[in-house]
Motif scaffolding. Structure first.
Motif, short mmCIF file in Angstrom:
data_model
loop_
_atom_site.label_atom_id
_atom_site.label_comp_id
_atom_site.label_asym_id
_atom_site.label_seq_id
_atom_site.Cartn_x
_atom_site.Cartn_y
_atom_site.Cartn_z
N PRO A 101 0.81 -1.23 0.00
CA PRO A 101 0.00 0.00 0.00
C PRO A 101 0.84 1.27 0.00
CG PRO A 101 -0.92 -1.59 1.53
CD PRO A 101 0.42 -2.13 1.11
N PHE A 102 2.00 1.25 0.69
CA PHE A 102 2.86 2.43 0.68
C PHE A 102 3.46 2.66 -0.70
CE2 PHE A 102 2.75 1.58 5.25
CZ PHE A 102 2.57 2.86 5.75
N ALA A 103 3.78 1.58 -1.41
CA ALA A 103 4.29 1.72 -2.77
C ALA A 103 3.23 2.31 -3.68
CB ALA A 103 4.75 0.36 -3.29
N LEU A 104 2.00 1.82 -3.57
CA LEU A 104 0.92 2.35 -4.41
C LEU A 104 0.63 3.81 -4.07
CD1 LEU A 104 -1.52 -0.71 -4.48
CD2 LEU A 104 0.06 0.05 -6.26
N THR A 105 0.68 4.13 -2.78
CA THR A 105 0.49 5.52 -2.35
C THR A 105 1.51 6.43 -3.02
OG1 THR A 105 -0.42 4.90 -0.20
CG2 THR A 105 0.56 7.08 -0.37
N SER A 106 2.77 6.02 -2.96
CA SER A 106 3.85 6.82 -3.55
C SER A 106 3.65 6.98 -5.05
CB SER A 106 5.19 6.14 -3.26
OG SER A 106 6.27 6.92 -3.72
N ALA A 107 3.23 5.91 -5.71
CA ALA A 107 3.02 5.97 -7.16
C ALA A 107 1.90 6.93 -7.51
CB ALA A 107 2.70 4.57 -7.69
N VAL A 108 0.81 6.90 -6.75
CA VAL A 108 -0.33 7.77 -7.02
C VAL A 108 0.03 9.24 -6.77
CG1 VAL A 108 -2.64 8.41 -6.23
CG2 VAL A 108 -2.07 6.01 -6.65
N VAL A 109 0.74 9.50 -5.67
CA VAL A 109 1.15 10.88 -5.38
C VAL A 109 2.10 11.39 -6.45
CG1 VAL A 109 2.41 12.36 -3.75
CG2 VAL A 109 0.79 10.65 -2.89
N ALA A 110 3.04 10.55 -6.88
CA ALA A 110 4.00 10.95 -7.91
C ALA A 110 3.30 11.28 -9.22
CB ALA A 110 5.03 9.84 -8.12
N ALA A 111 2.25 10.51 -9.54
CA ALA A 111 1.56 10.70 -10.81
C ALA A 111 0.44 11.74 -10.73
CB ALA A 111 0.98 9.36 -11.28
N GLY A 112 0.07 12.15 -9.50
CA GLY A 112 -1.07 13.04 -9.35
C GLY A 112 -2.38 12.36 -9.69
N GLY A 113 -2.45 11.08 -9.48
CA GLY A 113 -3.60 10.24 -9.83
C GLY A 113 -3.06 8.86 -10.17
N PHE A 114 -3.92 7.94 -10.57
CA PHE A 114 -3.41 6.61 -10.88
C PHE A 114 -2.50 6.66 -12.10
CE2 PHE A 114 -6.71 4.58 -8.22
CZ PHE A 114 -5.87 3.69 -7.55
N PRO A 115 -1.30 6.06 -11.99
CA PRO A 115 -0.45 5.95 -13.18
C PRO A 115 -1.12 5.04 -14.21
CG PRO A 115 0.78 5.50 -11.14
CD PRO A 115 -0.67 5.52 -10.78
N ASN A 116 -0.55 4.98 -15.40
CA ASN A 116 -1.14 4.11 -16.42
C ASN A 116 -1.07 2.64 -16.00
OD1 ASN A 116 1.40 2.79 -17.57
ND2 ASN A 116 1.88 4.96 -17.87
N GLY A 117 -1.91 1.84 -16.58
CA GLY A 117 -2.03 0.43 -16.18
C GLY A 117 -0.73 -0.34 -16.30
N ARG A 118 0.06 -0.04 -17.34
CA ARG A 118 1.32 -0.74 -17.52
C ARG A 118 2.26 -0.50 -16.35
NH1 ARG A 118 6.37 0.42 -18.97
NH2 ARG A 118 7.58 -1.15 -20.15
N THR A 119 2.36 0.76 -15.89
CA THR A 119 3.24 1.08 -14.78
C THR A 119 2.78 0.41 -13.49
OG1 THR A 119 3.80 3.22 -15.77
CG2 THR A 119 4.23 2.96 -13.41
N ILE A 120 1.47 0.47 -13.22
CA ILE A 120 0.94 -0.19 -12.02
C ILE A 120 1.23 -1.68 -12.06
CG2 ILE A 120 -1.21 -0.89 -10.91
CD1 ILE A 120 -0.44 1.81 -10.05
N LEU A 121 1.03 -2.30 -13.22
CA LEU A 121 1.27 -3.74 -13.35
C LEU A 121 2.70 -4.09 -12.99
CD1 LEU A 121 0.61 -6.63 -14.29
CD2 LEU A 121 1.22 -5.90 -16.61
#
Length: 287
Positions: free
Chosen positions: A22-42
């Motif tokens: 969850p902390f990794a996903l939090t960091s990714a969302v904050v960095a992107a200003g929203g959900f990153p693209n599906g490929r990056t999340i995957l």
């Protein structure tokens, strides 16, 4: 084969990936200003699963001698011979390769730093042999996740995720001290190092509480760095309440609720913080 893999996943407590993910996903969302693209999340998810699986499987290999001697761990699959050492080695190497490949698929910096990350997460397994600060090394191993996710999204190493990583490091070290209280006598007998062994149960719990206060300070700092609003601060307040509850469950002469403190409460902390922080990111975006 599927049975063996399932046994290994049970052995490494695969479900505890929830602590850092969850902390990794939090960091990714904050960095992107929203959900990153599906490929990056995957590929972030693949990298997290690969890294955590490699680290835990290698830990079982490195600690096999001690796990056989410790009554608390003697029933694990590897000490009992339910899975073979060679099988766990294969699982470890494949998991590490998956992590490196996922890093390659993300970007150049993530791939370049993947060996450093592996050195930390695998090297932790030997730290109890020579330092009482092994809890902080474990914290660093989990704390890599937010920085890694930020790099995965932006391709840059920046200061804000390092503060969030510090929060994860001290949070992990704090609850690992609580968990280590169970093995205090065993560590003394085997000459292993830990803060409970070095300081005794009472002072060790005090250090754990100081680490968790530091966690809250880092979360406040992170919130200020990213300009967070009300929703984020509600999440930090929730973390504070849960950390206080976690600390209230364990006393030097009463370890009966360590599992509740370690497993249940920390899962709520990571998921709860992520939920509020991600929600805040979407509010800031105007969604």
């Amino acid at each position: 084969m599927l049975s063996k893999v399932r046994t290994i996943l049970e052995m490494i407590k695969f479900e505890h990936t929830v602590f850092a993910l969850p902390f990794a996903l939090t960091s990714a969302v904050v960095a992107a200003g929203g959900f990153p693209n599906g490929r990056t999340i995957l590929w972030i998810l693949v990298a997290m699963v690969g890294a955590r699986s490699a680290a835990m499987a290698f830990n079982r290999i490195a600690d096999l001698h001690y796990d056989k001697l410790n009554p608390r761990t003697a029933g694990r699959a590897l000490p009992r011979g339910i899975v073979k050492l060679a099988e766990v080695w294969v699982f470890t190497l494949v998991s590490a390769a998956v992590f490196v490949f996922a890093s390659f698929m993300l970007n150049t910096l993530a791939f370049a730093l993947s060996p450093v990350a592996l050195l930390v997460i695998l090297g932790y397994s030997y730290t109890k042999r020579f330092t009482s600060l092994s809890h902080l090394v474990l914290g660093l191993a989990l704390g890599i996740a937010p920085v890694g996710a930020w790099i995965a999204v932006t391709g840059r190493l920046e200061f804000a995720p390092m503060v969030l990583s510090a929060a994860v490091m001290f949070w992990t070290a704090g609850f690992d001290i609580i968990y280590a209280l169970q093995d205090l006598e065993f560590d003394r007998e085997q000459g292993l190092f830990s803060i409970p062994k070095a300081l005794g149960p009472g002072r060790a719990l005090l250090v754990s509480r100081l680490f968790h206060l530091t966690t809250l300070g880092m979360l406040v700092w992170f919130g200020l760095l990213i300009g967070s609003g009300t929703v984020y601060w509600i999440g930090v307040a929730l973390v504070a309440v849960l950390l206080a509850y976690e600390q209230s469950l364990v006393r030097p002469n009463d370890l009966s609720r360590v599992d509740v403190a370690f497993f249940n409460t920390n899962g709520f902390i990571s998921i709860g913080f992520a939920a509020f922080t991600i929600l805040e990111a979407f509010f800031k975006r105007g969604m």
